[in-house]
Design a protein around this motif. Structure first.
Motif, PDB file in Angstrom:
ATOM      1  N   LEU A  19      34.194  32.607  43.241  1.00  0.00           N
ATOM      2  CA  LEU A  19      34.996  31.611  43.958  1.00  0.00           C
ATOM      3  C   LEU A  19      35.926  30.851  43.009  1.00  0.00           C
ATOM      4  O   LEU A  19      37.038  30.489  43.361  1.00  0.00           O
ATOM      5  CB  LEU A  19      34.075  30.606  44.657  1.00  0.00           C
ATOM      6  CG  LEU A  19      33.464  31.080  45.968  1.00  0.00           C
ATOM      7  CD1 LEU A  19      32.421  30.089  46.441  1.00  0.00           C
ATOM      8  CD2 LEU A  19      34.526  31.297  47.029  1.00  0.00           C
ATOM      9  N   PHE A  20      35.450  30.628  41.782  1.00  0.00           N
ATOM     10  CA  PHE A  20      36.240  29.851  40.826  1.00  0.00           C
ATOM     11  C   PHE A  20      36.396  30.653  39.528  1.00  0.00           C
ATOM     12  O   PHE A  20      35.689  30.422  38.550  1.00  0.00           O
ATOM     13  CB  PHE A  20      35.558  28.507  40.527  1.00  0.00           C
ATOM     14  CG  PHE A  20      35.312  27.702  41.775  1.00  0.00           C
ATOM     15  CD1 PHE A  20      36.361  27.018  42.372  1.00  0.00           C
ATOM     16  CD2 PHE A  20      34.063  27.656  42.355  1.00  0.00           C
ATOM     17  CE1 PHE A  20      36.145  26.279  43.531  1.00  0.00           C
ATOM     18  CE2 PHE A  20      33.846  26.927  43.511  1.00  0.00           C
ATOM     19  CZ  PHE A  20      34.884  26.226  44.111  1.00  0.00           C
ATOM     20  N   PRO A  21      37.276  31.651  39.540  1.00  0.00           N
ATOM     21  CA  PRO A  21      37.417  32.488  38.345  1.00  0.00           C
ATOM     22  C   PRO A  21      37.832  31.661  37.130  1.00  0.00           C
ATOM     23  O   PRO A  21      38.663  30.770  37.247  1.00  0.00           O
ATOM     24  CB  PRO A  21      38.526  33.479  38.725  1.00  0.00           C
ATOM     25  CG  PRO A  21      39.243  32.859  39.879  1.00  0.00           C
ATOM     26  CD  PRO A  21      38.267  31.996  40.574  1.00  0.00           C
ATOM     27  N   THR A  50      42.283  33.443  33.217  1.00  0.00           N
ATOM     28  CA  THR A  50      43.666  33.283  33.651  1.00  0.00           C
ATOM     29  C   THR A  50      44.506  34.397  33.037  1.00  0.00           C
ATOM     30  O   THR A  50      44.507  34.586  31.824  1.00  0.00           O
ATOM     31  CB  THR A  50      44.227  31.923  33.197  1.00  0.00           C
ATOM     32  OG1 THR A  50      43.381  30.914  33.704  1.00  0.00           O
ATOM     33  CG2 THR A  50      45.644  31.716  33.712  1.00  0.00           C
ATOM     34  N   MET A  51      45.171  35.124  33.902  1.00  0.00           N
ATOM     35  CA  MET A  51      46.028  36.206  33.424  1.00  0.00           C
ATOM     36  C   MET A  51      47.417  35.650  33.096  1.00  0.00           C
ATOM     37  O   MET A  51      47.932  34.813  33.829  1.00  0.00           O
ATOM     38  CB  MET A  51      46.152  37.256  34.534  1.00  0.00           C
ATOM     39  CG  MET A  51      46.515  38.630  34.051  1.00  0.00           C
ATOM     40  SD  MET A  51      46.864  39.726  35.441  1.00  0.00           S
ATOM     41  CE  MET A  51      45.364  39.648  36.386  1.00  0.00           C
ATOM     42  N   PRO A 100      45.343  33.544  38.459  1.00  0.00           N
ATOM     43  CA  PRO A 100      43.909  33.832  38.371  1.00  0.00           C
ATOM     44  C   PRO A 100      43.662  35.283  37.982  1.00  0.00           C
ATOM     45  O   PRO A 100      44.421  36.169  38.376  1.00  0.00           O
ATOM     46  CB  PRO A 100      43.405  33.549  39.789  1.00  0.00           C
ATOM     47  CG  PRO A 100      44.422  32.623  40.376  1.00  0.00           C
ATOM     48  CD  PRO A 100      45.726  32.997  39.765  1.00  0.00           C
ATOM     49  N   GLY A 101      42.628  35.521  37.182  1.00  0.00           N
ATOM     50  CA  GLY A 101      42.388  36.848  36.622  1.00  0.00           C
ATOM     51  C   GLY A 101      41.662  37.827  37.517  1.00  0.00           C
ATOM     52  O   GLY A 101      40.965  38.708  37.013  1.00  0.00           O
ATOM     53  N   GLY A 105      41.028  39.651  34.431  1.00  0.00           N
ATOM     54  CA  GLY A 105      40.529  38.728  33.409  1.00  0.00           C
ATOM     55  C   GLY A 105      41.659  38.010  32.710  1.00  0.00           C
ATOM     56  O   GLY A 105      42.610  37.551  33.345  1.00  0.00           O
ATOM     57  N   ASP A 106      41.565  37.938  31.385  1.00  0.00           N
ATOM     58  CA  ASP A 106      42.611  37.225  30.647  1.00  0.00           C
ATOM     59  C   ASP A 106      43.626  38.185  30.018  1.00  0.00           C
ATOM     60  O   ASP A 106      44.164  37.928  28.939  1.00  0.00           O
ATOM     61  CB  ASP A 106      41.996  36.300  29.598  1.00  0.00           C
ATOM     62  CG  ASP A 106      40.973  37.026  28.744  1.00  0.00           C
ATOM     63  OD1 ASP A 106      40.896  38.271  28.871  1.00  0.00           O
ATOM     64  OD2 ASP A 106      40.272  36.374  27.959  1.00  0.00           O
TER      65      ASP A 106
END
Lengths: 312, 76
Positions: B7-9, B12-13, B26-27, B63-64
């Motif tokens: 819900l709260f990844p 940060t991409m 969001p990633g 992901g990042d």
């Protein structure tokens, strides 16, 4: 793929080996890794040259070399194919149109590449040719930028190629460029230009022009350079936005994305028309310009007409 | 992965656009085709690198990851 290197979910593998792919290509649909992309492009360029007999023994090839991605790829590929040819030499020719904030960077890139490849490099300018740079020539007529530039660039290039003793002029036109030209000439209703060929069999008056990358997509060329750390990150020509080509490019790339093969189909249509059409019936016969003596289709060549309109 | 992380990844991409501006999103895993479509960019006009390496447009970013979109047409 190297041990311990995870392929992200959804990723394909190179169609020819287990490495991670760098590009997805169509016709046929396949994924290729960096090594197979490089081999694929160089083999396709070599095949184009072989099948169309673009290079012959003892040729001196003047490569129109702007320093941008297409001509950089062309120069690299030709320099790699060179050892297989009998007594063939290369000379790179860069035309400095005089476009502030654009051409200086590309000329620096061009000098670095020719130095690295150890290829003769000649730089000529519009100022040498007509006494002014393009920016000055275009004040108040910016919308004509590409036609003015094209006419002068062709002249500067053929003059420099002649002076360098060239027997061929190689340009970096790719599949996208060729498809765009077919559509542009069709939209303009310009049948003579649509069926005009500038391949190595063109008229004796001109140094024959060859396009070894004509079967390779622009995106494939960009990827070929990127994976070798050779992609030139350069600014876009500031006059491009005025050109019909920019609109046609955008339209065609959207169509290609939705309907893969569109560009190849356009080029195939052009070649079919080329074979059927009697060029002499639709084109003016070649004459000599009354001003400079260069071959042309009217009384005066385009360069002399342009000089007159510019007051040069 | 627990429900809270979904819900709260926390990743940060980073997306570097052709004009060098940067977008952070969001990633969540997404195909590059989807990312390009969201940005209104035609995949035929760009090449894309993920963490510095060139990837096909059907590859997935997550992901990042750092995604760089490079416009291929320069003119001239």
């Amino acid at each position: 793929m190297k041990p311990g290197e995870d392929a992200p979910a959804g990723a394909e593998r190179c169609s020819l080996c287990g490495e991670l792919p760098v590009i997805r290509m169509s016709g046929p649909d396949r994924h290729l890794c960096a090594a197979h992309l490089i081999a694929d492009l160089e083999e396709r360029a070599a095949r184009t040259i072989r099948e169309r007999e673009l290079v012959r023994p003892h040729d001196r090839i003047a490569v129109a070399f702007s320093g941008g991605k297409d001509s950089t790829a062309l120069l690299i590929i030709l320099s790699r194919l060179l050892p297989a040819w009998d007594d063939v030499s290369l000379v790179a020719i860069t035309v400095d149109e005089g476009i502030a904030g654009y051409r200086d960077d590309t000329i620096r890139a061009a000098e670095a590449v020719t130095k690295k490849l150890d290829i003769d490099h000649v730089c000529v300018s519009f100022t040498d040719l007509v006494g002014d740079d393009l920016d000055t020539l275009l004040v108040g007529r910016e919308t004509q930028a590409c036609s003015v530039c094209g006419i002068l660039r062709r002249k500067a290039l053929s003059q420099a190629a002649h002076n360098a003793g060239a027997t061929k002029i190689a340009t970096g036109h790719n599949l996208d460029d060729e498809a765009q030209s077919v559509l542009m000439n069709t939209l303009r209703g310009d049948l003579p230009r649509l069926v005009r060929t500038s391949d190595a069999d063109s008229h004796d008056c001109f140094i024959p022009r060859i396009k070894p990358l004509a079967d390779i997509a622009e995106k494939e060329i960009a990827a070929y350079l990127f994976v070798q750390d050779l992609f030139p990150f350069l600014p876009e020509c500031p006059y491009t936005r005025h050109a019909l080509r920019a609109e046609v490019r955008s339209m065609l790339s959207s169509l290609e994305q939705k309907h893969p093969g569109t560009m190849r189909n356009l080029i195939r249509s052009k070649r079919t028309i080329e074979k059927q059409v009697d060029r002499s019936a639709i084109s003016e016969p070649l004459r000599c310009c009354l001003q400079c003596g260069d071959p042309c289709s009217g009384e005066f060549c385009q360069v002399c007409m342009l000089r007159k309109s510019l007051g040069k | 992965m627990n429900g809270h992380a979904q819900l709260f990844p926390t990743h940060t991409m980073k997306i570097i656009l052709p004009d060098a501006t940067i977008q952070e999103v969001p990633g969540d895993p997404a195909s590059l085709l989807v990312i390009l479509d969201r940005l209104g960019i035609n995949p035929a006009e760009v090449i894309v690198s993920r963490n510095g390496k060139l990837v096909p447009e059907d590859a997935v970013a997550r992901g990042d990851d750092e995604i760089r979109i490079i416009r291929i047409a320069h003119g001239g």
